[in-house]
Design a protein around this motif. Structure first.
Motif, mmCIF file in Angstrom:
data_model
loop_
_atom_site.group_PDB
_atom_site.id
_atom_site.type_symbol
_atom_site.label_atom_id
_atom_site.label_comp_id
_atom_site.label_asym_id
_atom_site.label_seq_id
_atom_site.Cartn_x
_atom_site.Cartn_y
_atom_site.Cartn_z
ATOM 1 N N ILE A 15 0.828 -1.193 0.000
ATOM 2 C CA ILE A 15 0.000 0.000 0.000
ATOM 3 C C ILE A 15 0.865 1.245 0.000
ATOM 4 O O ILE A 15 0.596 2.222 -0.692
ATOM 5 C CB ILE A 15 -0.947 -0.003 1.221
ATOM 6 N N VAL A 16 1.936 1.212 0.780
ATOM 7 C CA VAL A 16 2.877 2.335 0.790
ATOM 8 C C VAL A 16 3.430 2.584 -0.599
ATOM 9 O O VAL A 16 3.453 3.704 -1.094
ATOM 10 C CB VAL A 16 4.037 2.060 1.769
ATOM 11 N N ALA A 17 3.883 1.533 -1.249
ATOM 12 C CA ALA A 17 4.471 1.684 -2.566
ATOM 13 C C ALA A 17 3.464 2.172 -3.580
ATOM 14 O O ALA A 17 3.765 2.997 -4.439
ATOM 15 C CB ALA A 17 5.061 0.353 -3.021
ATOM 16 N N ALA A 18 2.235 1.671 -3.490
ATOM 17 C CA ALA A 18 1.199 2.116 -4.415
ATOM 18 C C ALA A 18 0.916 3.592 -4.220
ATOM 19 O O ALA A 18 0.720 4.332 -5.175
ATOM 20 C CB ALA A 18 -0.067 1.304 -4.184
ATOM 21 N N GLY A 19 0.883 4.016 -2.958
ATOM 22 C CA GLY A 19 0.655 5.432 -2.714
ATOM 23 C C GLY A 19 1.755 6.285 -3.272
ATOM 24 O O GLY A 19 1.527 7.360 -3.816
ATOM 25 N N ALA A 20 2.970 5.820 -3.156
ATOM 26 C CA ALA A 20 4.095 6.609 -3.636
ATOM 27 C C ALA A 20 4.082 6.769 -5.138
ATOM 28 O O ALA A 20 4.418 7.820 -5.658
ATOM 29 C CB ALA A 20 5.399 5.931 -3.216
ATOM 30 N N SER A 21 3.695 5.719 -5.832
ATOM 31 C CA SER A 21 3.725 5.813 -7.288
ATOM 32 C C SER A 21 2.416 6.323 -7.844
ATOM 33 O O SER A 21 2.377 7.331 -8.526
ATOM 34 C CB SER A 21 4.053 4.452 -7.893
ATOM 35 N N GLY A 22 1.315 5.648 -7.521
ATOM 36 C CA GLY A 22 0.057 6.031 -8.126
ATOM 37 C C GLY A 22 -0.420 7.392 -7.705
ATOM 38 O O GLY A 22 -0.885 8.165 -8.526
ATOM 39 N N CYS A 23 -0.306 7.731 -6.435
ATOM 40 C CA CYS A 23 -0.872 8.986 -5.993
ATOM 41 C C CYS A 23 0.035 10.161 -6.279
ATOM 42 O O CYS A 23 -0.412 11.293 -6.312
ATOM 43 C CB CYS A 23 -1.191 8.922 -4.506
ATOM 44 N N SER A 24 1.297 9.913 -6.453
ATOM 45 C CA SER A 24 2.140 11.032 -6.822
ATOM 46 C C SER A 24 1.774 11.531 -8.206
ATOM 47 O O SER A 24 2.040 12.658 -8.566
ATOM 48 C CB SER A 24 3.619 10.649 -6.783
ATOM 49 N N ILE A 25 1.132 10.710 -8.989
ATOM 50 C CA ILE A 25 0.619 11.159 -10.270
ATOM 51 C C ILE A 25 -0.339 12.303 -10.042
ATOM 52 O O ILE A 25 -0.219 13.356 -10.624
ATOM 53 C CB ILE A 25 -0.153 10.024 -10.973
ATOM 54 N N LEU A 85 7.911 1.444 -14.876
ATOM 55 C CA LEU A 85 8.096 1.906 -13.509
ATOM 56 C C LEU A 85 8.801 0.850 -12.670
ATOM 57 O O LEU A 85 8.412 -0.312 -12.650
ATOM 58 C CB LEU A 85 6.743 2.230 -12.885
ATOM 59 N N ALA A 86 9.876 1.256 -11.995
ATOM 60 C CA ALA A 86 10.617 0.355 -11.107
ATOM 61 C C ALA A 86 11.171 1.152 -9.937
ATOM 62 O O ALA A 86 11.318 2.369 -10.012
ATOM 63 C CB ALA A 86 11.757 -0.329 -11.867
ATOM 64 N N MET A 87 11.457 0.450 -8.858
ATOM 65 C CA MET A 87 12.032 1.111 -7.686
ATOM 66 C C MET A 87 12.830 0.106 -6.874
ATOM 67 O O MET A 87 12.503 -1.076 -6.833
ATOM 68 C CB MET A 87 10.944 1.723 -6.801
ATOM 69 N N GLU A 88 13.893 0.582 -6.251
ATOM 70 C CA GLU A 88 14.628 -0.205 -5.266
ATOM 71 C C GLU A 88 14.897 0.691 -4.076
ATOM 72 O O GLU A 88 15.377 1.816 -4.239
ATOM 73 C CB GLU A 88 15.936 -0.743 -5.832
ATOM 74 N N ALA A 89 14.582 0.217 -2.889
ATOM 75 C CA ALA A 89 14.718 1.047 -1.693
ATOM 76 C C ALA A 89 15.040 0.198 -0.477
ATOM 77 O O ALA A 89 14.862 -1.023 -0.475
ATOM 78 C CB ALA A 89 13.435 1.842 -1.450
ATOM 79 N N THR A 108 15.154 -4.839 2.031
ATOM 80 C CA THR A 108 15.396 -4.325 0.690
ATOM 81 C C THR A 108 14.152 -4.588 -0.141
ATOM 82 O O THR A 108 13.663 -5.722 -0.200
ATOM 83 C CB THR A 108 16.604 -5.011 0.027
ATOM 84 N N TYR A 109 13.633 -3.539 -0.751
ATOM 85 C CA TYR A 109 12.368 -3.626 -1.462
ATOM 86 C C TYR A 109 12.583 -3.276 -2.932
ATOM 87 O O TYR A 109 13.326 -2.344 -3.270
ATOM 88 C CB TYR A 109 11.381 -2.652 -0.812
ATOM 89 N N ARG A 110 11.959 -4.027 -3.835
ATOM 90 C CA ARG A 110 12.003 -3.718 -5.261
ATOM 91 C C ARG A 110 10.603 -3.756 -5.857
ATOM 92 O O ARG A 110 9.771 -4.576 -5.461
ATOM 93 C CB ARG A 110 12.875 -4.732 -6.022
ATOM 94 N N TYR A 118 10.577 -8.410 -1.654
ATOM 95 C CA TYR A 118 11.115 -8.046 -0.356
ATOM 96 C C TYR A 118 12.251 -8.992 0.004
ATOM 97 O O TYR A 118 12.049 -10.204 0.083
ATOM 98 C CB TYR A 118 10.003 -8.088 0.704
ATOM 99 N N GLY A 119 13.443 -8.438 0.187
ATOM 100 C CA GLY A 119 14.594 -9.249 0.525
ATOM 101 C C GLY A 119 14.562 -9.688 1.975
ATOM 102 O O GLY A 119 14.383 -8.874 2.882
ATOM 103 N N ILE A 120 14.727 -10.997 2.209
ATOM 104 C CA ILE A 120 14.673 -11.547 3.565
ATOM 105 C C ILE A 120 15.867 -12.480 3.773
ATOM 106 O O ILE A 120 16.554 -12.859 2.831
ATOM 107 C CB ILE A 120 13.365 -12.337 3.793
ATOM 108 N N ASP A 121 16.100 -12.837 5.018
ATOM 109 C CA ASP A 121 17.108 -13.852 5.326
ATOM 110 C C ASP A 121 16.509 -15.227 5.029
ATOM 111 O O ASP A 121 15.372 -15.505 5.434
ATOM 112 C CB ASP A 121 17.505 -13.785 6.808
ATOM 113 N N PRO A 122 17.231 -16.093 4.320
ATOM 114 C CA PRO A 122 16.696 -17.431 4.008
ATOM 115 C C PRO A 122 16.288 -18.172 5.274
ATOM 116 O O PRO A 122 17.056 -18.255 6.234
ATOM 117 C CB PRO A 122 17.865 -18.114 3.306
ATOM 118 N N ALA A 123 15.086 -18.710 5.276
ATOM 119 C CA ALA A 123 14.581 -19.436 6.444
ATOM 120 C C ALA A 123 14.978 -20.910 6.362
ATOM 121 O O ALA A 123 14.999 -21.500 5.284
ATOM 122 C CB ALA A 123 13.065 -19.313 6.517
#
Length: 273
Positions: A15-25, A85-89, A108-110, A118-123
Protein backbone atom coordinates in the motif's frame (compact mmCIF):
# COMPACT_ATOMS: atom_id res chain seq x y z
CA UNK A 1 7.49 -18.09 11.28
CA UNK A 2 4.42 -15.90 11.81
CA UNK A 3 2.97 -16.00 8.31
CA UNK A 4 -0.14 -13.96 9.14
CA UNK A 5 1.95 -11.17 10.63
CA UNK A 6 4.33 -11.39 7.71
CA UNK A 7 1.52 -11.08 5.18
CA UNK A 8 0.07 -8.09 7.02
CA UNK A 9 3.39 -6.31 6.99
CA UNK A 10 3.94 -7.02 3.31
CA UNK A 11 0.46 -5.82 2.44
CA UNK A 12 1.16 -2.59 4.30
CA UNK A 13 4.38 -2.17 2.34
CA UNK A 14 2.52 -2.67 -0.92
CA UNK A 15 0.00 0.00 0.00
CA UNK A 16 2.88 2.33 0.79
CA UNK A 17 4.47 1.68 -2.57
CA UNK A 18 1.20 2.12 -4.41
CA UNK A 19 0.66 5.43 -2.71
CA UNK A 20 4.09 6.61 -3.64
CA UNK A 21 3.72 5.81 -7.29
CA UNK A 22 0.06 6.03 -8.13
CA UNK A 23 -0.87 8.99 -5.99
CA UNK A 24 2.14 11.03 -6.82
CA UNK A 25 0.62 11.16 -10.27
CA UNK A 26 -2.32 13.08 -9.02
CA UNK A 27 -0.52 14.98 -6.36
CA UNK A 28 2.02 16.53 -8.63
CA UNK A 29 -1.02 17.55 -10.57
CA UNK A 30 -1.75 20.26 -8.14
CA UNK A 31 1.21 22.61 -7.93
CA UNK A 32 0.97 26.21 -9.04
CA UNK A 33 2.31 29.67 -8.24
CA UNK A 34 1.04 33.24 -7.78
CA UNK A 35 1.49 34.56 -11.31
CA UNK A 36 -0.96 34.16 -14.21
CA UNK A 37 -2.44 30.71 -14.74
CA UNK A 38 -0.65 30.35 -18.07
CA UNK A 39 2.73 31.21 -16.50
CA UNK A 40 2.18 28.72 -13.70
CA UNK A 41 1.19 25.91 -16.05
CA UNK A 42 4.17 26.60 -18.31
CA UNK A 43 6.63 26.63 -15.40
CA UNK A 44 5.43 23.41 -13.84
CA UNK A 45 4.85 21.60 -17.12
CA UNK A 46 8.48 22.31 -17.95
CA UNK A 47 9.52 20.94 -14.55
CA UNK A 48 7.53 17.79 -15.26
CA UNK A 49 9.00 17.40 -18.75
CA UNK A 50 12.59 17.85 -17.58
CA UNK A 51 12.15 15.48 -14.64
CA UNK A 52 10.49 12.87 -16.85
CA UNK A 53 13.36 13.04 -19.33
CA UNK A 54 15.78 12.20 -16.51
CA UNK A 55 14.28 8.71 -16.36
CA UNK A 56 15.18 8.12 -12.72
CA UNK A 57 15.61 9.82 -9.37
CA UNK A 58 17.11 9.17 -5.97
CA UNK A 59 14.37 9.74 -3.40
CA UNK A 60 13.77 9.87 0.33
CA UNK A 61 10.18 9.07 1.25
CA UNK A 62 7.96 8.89 4.33
CA UNK A 63 4.42 7.49 4.19
CA UNK A 64 1.76 7.51 6.91
CA UNK A 65 -1.48 5.57 6.43
CA UNK A 66 -4.37 4.50 8.69
CA UNK A 67 -4.05 0.94 7.33
CA UNK A 68 -0.67 0.69 9.02
CA UNK A 69 -1.89 2.12 12.32
CA UNK A 70 -0.78 5.66 11.41
CA UNK A 71 2.85 4.66 11.89
CA UNK A 72 5.28 6.37 9.46
CA UNK A 73 7.04 4.06 7.00
CA UNK A 74 10.31 5.27 5.49
CA UNK A 75 11.92 4.38 2.17
CA UNK A 76 15.23 5.58 0.75
CA UNK A 77 16.18 4.50 -2.75
CA UNK A 78 15.91 4.97 -6.50
CA UNK A 79 12.88 5.32 -8.78
CA UNK A 80 13.31 4.43 -12.45
CA UNK A 81 10.71 5.04 -15.16
CA UNK A 82 12.67 5.00 -18.42
CA UNK A 83 11.65 1.42 -19.29
CA UNK A 84 8.59 0.91 -17.12
CA UNK A 85 8.10 1.91 -13.51
CA UNK A 86 10.62 0.36 -11.11
CA UNK A 87 12.03 1.11 -7.69
CA UNK A 88 14.63 -0.20 -5.27
CA UNK A 89 14.72 1.05 -1.69
CA UNK A 90 15.75 0.25 1.86
CA UNK A 91 13.05 0.18 4.53
CA UNK A 92 13.27 -0.34 8.30
CA UNK A 93 11.84 -3.79 9.01
CA UNK A 94 10.21 -2.54 12.21
CA UNK A 95 8.12 -0.05 10.19
CA UNK A 96 6.57 -3.03 8.40
CA UNK A 97 6.42 -5.38 11.42
CA UNK A 98 8.79 -7.71 9.54
CA UNK A 99 11.63 -7.84 12.06
CA UNK A 100 11.44 -11.64 12.22
CA UNK A 101 12.46 -11.91 8.55
CA UNK A 102 15.82 -10.12 8.69
CA UNK A 103 18.67 -10.00 11.17
CA UNK A 104 20.02 -6.53 10.34
CA UNK A 105 16.72 -4.67 10.73
CA UNK A 106 16.47 -3.57 7.09
CA UNK A 107 14.23 -4.75 4.28
CA UNK A 108 15.40 -4.32 0.69
CA UNK A 109 12.37 -3.63 -1.46
CA UNK A 110 12.00 -3.72 -5.26
CA UNK A 111 9.17 -2.88 -7.63
CA UNK A 112 9.62 -4.50 -11.05
CA UNK A 113 7.02 -5.06 -13.78
CA UNK A 114 4.02 -4.77 -11.49
CA UNK A 115 5.37 -7.05 -8.76
CA UNK A 116 6.87 -6.21 -5.38
CA UNK A 117 9.87 -8.06 -3.96
CA UNK A 118 11.11 -8.05 -0.36
CA UNK A 119 14.59 -9.25 0.53
CA UNK A 120 14.67 -11.55 3.56
CA UNK A 121 17.11 -13.85 5.33
CA UNK A 122 16.70 -17.43 4.01
CA UNK A 123 14.58 -19.44 6.44
CA UNK A 124 15.67 -22.96 7.49
CA UNK A 125 12.08 -24.24 7.32
CA UNK A 126 8.48 -23.16 6.81
CA UNK A 127 6.73 -21.76 3.71
CA UNK A 128 9.73 -19.52 2.85
CA UNK A 129 12.39 -22.21 3.31
CA UNK A 130 15.60 -21.34 1.46
CA UNK A 131 14.10 -18.28 -0.21
CA UNK A 132 15.74 -14.85 0.00
CA UNK A 133 12.96 -12.85 -1.71
CA UNK A 134 9.19 -12.65 -1.29
CA UNK A 135 7.10 -11.69 -4.33
CA UNK A 136 3.71 -9.98 -4.22
CA UNK A 137 1.72 -9.00 -7.31
CA UNK A 138 0.30 -5.46 -7.17
CA UNK A 139 -3.18 -6.76 -7.97
CA UNK A 140 -3.29 -8.50 -4.59
CA UNK A 141 -3.97 -5.19 -2.88
CA UNK A 142 -4.77 -2.72 -5.67
CA UNK A 143 -7.03 -4.96 -7.73
CA UNK A 144 -6.63 -5.51 -11.45
CA UNK A 145 -7.64 -1.96 -12.45
CA UNK A 146 -5.45 -0.35 -9.81
CA UNK A 147 -2.45 -2.46 -10.79
CA UNK A 148 -2.98 -1.67 -14.47
CA UNK A 149 -3.13 2.05 -13.72
CA UNK A 150 0.05 1.86 -11.67
CA UNK A 151 1.83 0.15 -14.57
CA UNK A 152 0.60 2.60 -17.19
CA UNK A 153 3.20 4.50 -19.17
CA UNK A 154 2.25 7.79 -17.50
CA UNK A 155 2.78 6.51 -13.97
CA UNK A 156 5.99 7.94 -12.56
CA UNK A 157 6.68 10.28 -9.64
CA UNK A 158 6.77 13.35 -11.94
CA UNK A 159 4.11 12.79 -14.59
CA UNK A 160 1.27 14.40 -12.68
CA UNK A 161 2.50 17.93 -13.28
CA UNK A 162 1.11 17.64 -16.80
CA UNK A 163 -2.39 17.52 -15.29
CA UNK A 164 -1.93 20.87 -13.59
CA UNK A 165 -4.91 22.40 -15.36
CA UNK A 166 -7.21 20.39 -13.12
CA UNK A 167 -5.91 21.84 -9.86
CA UNK A 168 -8.02 24.26 -7.81
CA UNK A 169 -7.40 26.68 -4.92
CA UNK A 170 -3.85 27.26 -6.15
CA UNK A 171 -1.37 29.47 -4.30
CA UNK A 172 2.32 30.27 -4.39
CA UNK A 173 3.48 29.85 -0.81
CA UNK A 174 7.00 31.29 -1.09
CA UNK A 175 10.66 30.40 -1.42
CA UNK A 176 12.24 27.84 0.93
CA UNK A 177 15.40 25.77 1.33
CA UNK A 178 14.95 22.07 0.51
CA UNK A 179 18.01 19.91 1.11
CA UNK A 180 20.27 22.85 0.31
CA UNK A 181 18.30 23.83 -2.81
CA UNK A 182 16.50 27.16 -3.05
CA UNK A 183 12.99 26.12 -4.09
CA UNK A 184 9.65 27.78 -4.81
CA UNK A 185 6.77 26.21 -2.89
CA UNK A 186 3.38 25.75 -4.58
CA UNK A 187 0.12 24.50 -3.05
CA UNK A 188 -3.12 23.23 -4.62
CA UNK A 189 -6.11 20.95 -4.28
CA UNK A 190 -6.82 18.32 -6.93
CA UNK A 191 -10.29 16.72 -7.36
CA UNK A 192 -9.93 12.94 -7.59
CA UNK A 193 -12.52 12.97 -10.39
CA UNK A 194 -9.90 14.68 -12.59
CA UNK A 195 -7.09 12.20 -12.02
CA UNK A 196 -7.70 10.11 -15.14
CA UNK A 197 -6.02 6.68 -15.14
CA UNK A 198 -4.51 7.35 -11.72
CA UNK A 199 -7.96 7.29 -10.10
CA UNK A 200 -8.03 3.48 -9.90
CA UNK A 201 -4.74 3.31 -8.02
CA UNK A 202 -5.68 6.30 -5.89
CA UNK A 203 -9.02 4.72 -4.97
CA UNK A 204 -7.32 1.47 -3.96
CA UNK A 205 -5.11 3.36 -1.55
CA UNK A 206 -7.28 6.23 -0.31
CA UNK A 207 -10.74 4.65 -0.43
CA UNK A 208 -13.85 5.68 -2.28
CA UNK A 209 -14.86 8.39 0.17
CA UNK A 210 -11.94 10.70 -0.56
CA UNK A 211 -12.79 13.37 -3.13
CA UNK A 212 -9.68 15.52 -3.24
CA UNK A 213 -5.94 15.45 -2.94
CA UNK A 214 -4.12 18.30 -1.18
CA UNK A 215 -0.71 18.73 -2.76
CA UNK A 216 2.47 20.75 -2.31
CA UNK A 217 5.47 20.79 -4.62
CA UNK A 218 8.79 22.60 -4.39
CA UNK A 219 10.65 23.46 -7.62
CA UNK A 220 14.35 24.34 -7.46
CA UNK A 221 16.30 26.97 -9.40
CA UNK A 222 17.02 24.46 -12.17
CA UNK A 223 13.31 23.96 -12.70
CA UNK A 224 13.29 20.44 -11.19
CA UNK A 225 11.00 19.17 -8.41
CA UNK A 226 12.86 19.01 -5.11
CA UNK A 227 10.03 17.94 -2.80
CA UNK A 228 6.51 16.55 -3.16
CA UNK A 229 4.05 16.33 -0.26
CA UNK A 230 0.57 14.81 -0.59
CA UNK A 231 -2.39 14.42 1.74
CA UNK A 232 -5.46 12.35 0.85
CA UNK A 233 -7.94 11.37 3.52
CA UNK A 234 -5.94 10.22 6.52
CA UNK A 235 -2.85 9.38 4.48
CA UNK A 236 0.26 11.43 3.71
CA UNK A 237 3.19 10.86 1.37
CA UNK A 238 6.28 13.05 1.57
CA UNK A 239 8.97 12.65 -1.10
CA UNK A 240 12.31 14.45 -1.40
CA UNK A 241 13.96 14.23 -4.83
CA UNK A 242 17.66 14.18 -3.96
CA UNK A 243 18.97 13.86 -7.53
CA UNK A 244 17.80 12.98 -11.03
CA UNK A 245 19.24 10.84 -13.81
CA UNK A 246 20.60 8.17 -11.48
CA UNK A 247 21.58 5.29 -13.76
CA UNK A 248 20.45 2.04 -12.14
CA UNK A 249 19.21 -1.25 -13.57
CA UNK A 250 16.49 -2.58 -11.27
CA UNK A 251 15.85 -6.22 -12.07
CA UNK A 252 13.58 -8.87 -10.61
CA UNK A 253 15.38 -11.36 -8.32
CA UNK A 254 16.04 -14.89 -9.67
CA UNK A 255 12.89 -17.02 -9.64
CA UNK A 256 14.71 -19.82 -7.81
CA UNK A 257 15.37 -17.49 -4.87
CA UNK A 258 11.80 -16.17 -4.72
CA UNK A 259 8.66 -17.28 -2.90
CA UNK A 260 5.38 -15.95 -4.37
CA UNK A 261 3.09 -14.90 -1.52
CA UNK A 262 0.35 -13.30 -3.65
CA UNK A 263 -2.21 -15.99 -2.87
CA UNK A 264 -1.31 -15.91 0.81
CA UNK A 265 -2.00 -12.18 1.00
CA UNK A 266 -5.23 -12.53 -1.00
CA UNK A 267 -6.31 -15.20 1.47
CA UNK A 268 -5.72 -12.92 4.44
CA UNK A 269 -2.32 -14.26 5.39
CA UNK A 270 -3.05 -17.97 5.26
CA UNK A 271 -0.29 -19.95 3.56
CA UNK A 272 -1.43 -22.88 1.45
CA UNK A 273 -0.09 -26.40 1.74
Amino acid sequence: MKTAKTAAGIAAALIVAAGASGCSIGSSVGKQAADSAQTLVATLTKASDEASKAGSAEVKMTVTMPENGGKPVQMNGVYSWGNGLAMEAEMPAKDLEMEDLVADGTITYRLVQGAYYYGIDPAPDGPFKGKSWLKLDASAVLGEKGAAAMNSGNNDPTAGLKSLKWASDVTKVGTEDVNGKKSVHYHATVPTSKMGDAAATFGAVAGSGVTELVADIWVDEKGMPSRLNQTFGGSTINVDFLSFGVAKDIAAPPAADTADITDMVKNGGAAKG
